[in-house]
Scaffold this active site. Structure first.
Site, PDB file in Angstrom:
ATOM      1  CE  LYS A 206      41.392  34.535  43.085  1.00  0.00           C
ATOM      2  NZ  LYS A 206      41.046  35.893  43.586  1.00  0.00           N
ATOM      3  CB  THR A 207      45.355  36.998  37.635  1.00  0.00           C
ATOM      4  OG1 THR A 207      43.981  36.677  37.838  1.00  0.00           O
ATOM      5  CG2 THR A 207      45.694  36.883  36.165  1.00  0.00           C
TER       6      THR A 207
ATOM      7  CG  ASP B 290      40.215  33.598  37.394  1.00  0.00           C
ATOM      8  OD1 ASP B 290      40.256  33.298  38.602  1.00  0.00           O
ATOM      9  OD2 ASP B 290      40.063  34.767  36.992  1.00  0.00           O
TER      10      ASP B 290
ATOM     11  CB  THR C 274      36.092  33.733  45.036  1.00  0.00           C
ATOM     12  OG1 THR C 274      35.094  33.051  44.279  1.00  0.00           O
ATOM     13  CG2 THR C 274      36.732  34.794  44.170  1.00  0.00           C
TER      14      THR C 274
ATOM     15  NE  ARG D  22      41.098  43.419  39.662  1.00  0.00           N
ATOM     16  CZ  ARG D  22      40.828  42.123  39.746  1.00  0.00           C
ATOM     17  NH1 ARG D  22      39.826  41.702  40.479  1.00  0.00           N
ATOM     18  NH2 ARG D  22      41.568  41.269  39.094  1.00  0.00           N
TER      19      ARG D  22
HETATM   20  P1  ADP Z   1      42.869  38.303  41.287  1.00  0.00           P
HETATM   21  O1  ADP Z   1      43.352  37.411  40.178  1.00  0.00           O
HETATM   22  O2  ADP Z   1      43.045  37.706  42.638  1.00  0.00           O
HETATM   23  O3  ADP Z   1      41.482  38.820  41.078  1.00  0.00           O
HETATM   24  P2  ADP Z   1      44.914  40.109  40.274  1.00  0.00           P
HETATM   25  O4  ADP Z   1      46.104  39.236  40.319  1.00  0.00           O
HETATM   26  O5  ADP Z   1      44.285  40.338  38.949  1.00  0.00           O
HETATM   27  O6  ADP Z   1      43.818  39.611  41.318  1.00  0.00           O
HETATM   28  O7  ADP Z   1      45.348  41.508  40.919  1.00  0.00           O
HETATM   29  C1  ADP Z   1      44.645  42.690  40.690  1.00  0.00           C
HETATM   30  C2  ADP Z   1      45.589  43.874  40.564  1.00  0.00           C
HETATM   31  O8  ADP Z   1      46.177  44.143  41.823  1.00  0.00           O
HETATM   32  C3  ADP Z   1      46.727  43.635  39.585  1.00  0.00           C
HETATM   33  O9  ADP Z   1      46.677  44.609  38.595  1.00  0.00           O
HETATM   34  C4  ADP Z   1      48.003  43.815  40.358  1.00  0.00           C
HETATM   35  O10 ADP Z   1      48.733  44.855  39.793  1.00  0.00           O
HETATM   36  C5  ADP Z   1      47.594  44.253  41.727  1.00  0.00           C
HETATM   37  N1  ADP Z   1      48.188  43.395  42.752  1.00  0.00           N
HETATM   38  C6  ADP Z   1      47.639  42.282  43.276  1.00  0.00           C
HETATM   39  N2  ADP Z   1      48.415  41.756  44.227  1.00  0.00           N
HETATM   40  C7  ADP Z   1      49.501  42.546  44.314  1.00  0.00           C
HETATM   41  C8  ADP Z   1      50.666  42.515  45.140  1.00  0.00           C
HETATM   42  N3  ADP Z   1      50.845  41.577  46.085  1.00  0.00           N
HETATM   43  N4  ADP Z   1      51.581  43.483  44.954  1.00  0.00           N
HETATM   44  C9  ADP Z   1      51.392  44.437  44.045  1.00  0.00           C
HETATM   45  N5  ADP Z   1      50.305  44.525  43.242  1.00  0.00           N
HETATM   46  C10 ADP Z   1      49.357  43.597  43.371  1.00  0.00           C
END
Ligand code: ADP
Length: 334
Positions: free
Chosen positions: A64-65, A109, A158, A217
């Site tokens: 998401k981030t 977030d 979430t 992640r």
């Molecule tokens: P969330 O915000 O949903 O908790 P993040 O965007 O922080 O998740 O993602 C966590 C990690 O996973 C990041 O460091 C990113 O590098 C990796 N990641 C997430 N989605 C992808 C994707 N579709 N392709 C490659 N790497 C990803």
């Protein structure tokens, strides 16, 4: 792009940042979300306007981030990051909103954890690009409308179901982020290994992908642990043997269940005879917050067929008993 060294001074979070895809076409998987998002962005560019507000819903670590950062990058717009828990009063939100630049992307977030009074302020800001600043107290208080720059809110949660309908309705588009397939995780692992300069064998990538609970992640985190192991105990090569040994050391089993997952199953079966047991009781028994159990552990346990949610509580499935090598009592609830 610069390769990231495996310098020990880079802590895990910095490495995580360095592994983030920067553009939509580097983002692996979530094909539908990518298509939808690319349409929203293209049309905004065409009209030379800030894109519609976007809601991202999905478990932790699904990207998401990363997507919010990509939205800003693709629009060539600045990005501001904050989170629901950081907004305790509406004044906290007013301070952020009133200093946004034109077209800025505001990533909020855990939007479901924002303070209620701030929510109302957000509705108005999203719809009319206006903030009503309340001056004074009691009967003499007046609201002074303050115009703010057109911006794009990217909210992440979430639990989309936890958002009040008026807030949910103000998003032009909701991206539902799902677990990733093993093949997609393998692709992510290979990309990350390349950036880290870590020689990752094909079968090792497959092994790590299979234990990553459908979550990028976690895949990246396991990759770093395997790399550490290979560097310290091996010859630096991330082979299948090294991967297995490292994952065993970190207590990640063949299906990707970690310590918390197994603690939940263990308590559920050994203390509550397989359930049903309520979420809060379960959480207390494993020493975690209910939200952590519900958001971090449960979705994967449910998807793997180990845990069922019933109206009377959580229940261990026959697969769970089998996976943990236990025999269910004759009166077990399934
Ligand atoms: P969330 O915000 O949903 O908790 P993040 O965007 O922080 O998740 O993602 C966590 C990690 O996973 C990041 O460091 C990113 O590098 C990796 N990641 C997430 N989605 C992808 C994707 N579709 N392709 C490659 N790497 C990803």
């Amino acid at each position: 792009r610069e390769a990231v060294s495996s310098d020990a001074s880079l802590d895990d979070r910095q490495v995580e940042g360095a592994l983030r895809p920067r553009a939509l076409d580097e983002f692996v998987g979530q094909k539908r979300v990518r298509e939808q998002l690319s349409l929203v962005l293209d049309s905004a560019r065409r009209r030379n306007r800030a894109p519609d507000h976007i809601l991202m819903s999905g478990g932790p670590g699904l990207g998401k981030t990363t997507l919010a950062m990509i939205v800003a990058a693709e629009m060539g717009a600045p990005l501001r990051i904050t989170s629901g828990p950081a907004i305790e009063r509406s004044g906290d939100l007013a301070a952020v909103l009133s200093t946004l630049q034109e077209g800025e992307v505001l990533f909020l977030d855990e939007i479901h954890r924002m303070a209620r009074p701030a929510e109302e302020m957000l509705y108005v800001a999203m719809e009319d690009y206006r903030v009503d600043v309340v001056v004074g107290k009691g009967p003499g208080a007046t609201a002074i409308p303050l115009e703010i720059a057109p911006f794009t809110l990217v909210g992440a949660t979430t639990r989309a179901g936890m958002l009040p309908a008026p807030l949910r309705d103000r998003f032009g588009f909701t991206a539902h982020m799902d677990f990733y397939s093993p093949e997609e995780l393998e692709q992510i692992l290979n990309r990350s290994a390349g950036l880290l300069g870590a020689p990752l064998a094909e079968d090792a990538a497959r092994e790590i992908a299979g234990r990553s609970r459908g979550t990028p992640r976690i895949a990246n985190r396991l990759l770093r642990r395997v790399r550490d192991y290979a560097e310290v105990r091996g010859d630096g090569h991330l082979s299948l043997r090294t991967a297995r040994a490292a994952l065993e050391l970190y207590e990640v089993d063949e299906l990707g269940l970690d310590r918390l997952d197994r603690a939940i199953l263990d308590v559920l079966m050994n203390r509550f005879r397989g359930g049903p047991v309520g979420l809060s009781t379960l959480a207390v028994s494993v020493g975690e917050e209910a939200e952590t159990v519900e958001v971090v552990a449960e979705p994967f346990l449910v998807r793997s067929g180990f845990l069922a949610r019933t109206p009377r509580g959580r229940v261990a499935t026959p697969q769970a008993w089998a996976h943990m090598g236990l025999t269910p009592p004759p009166d077990a609830a399934f």
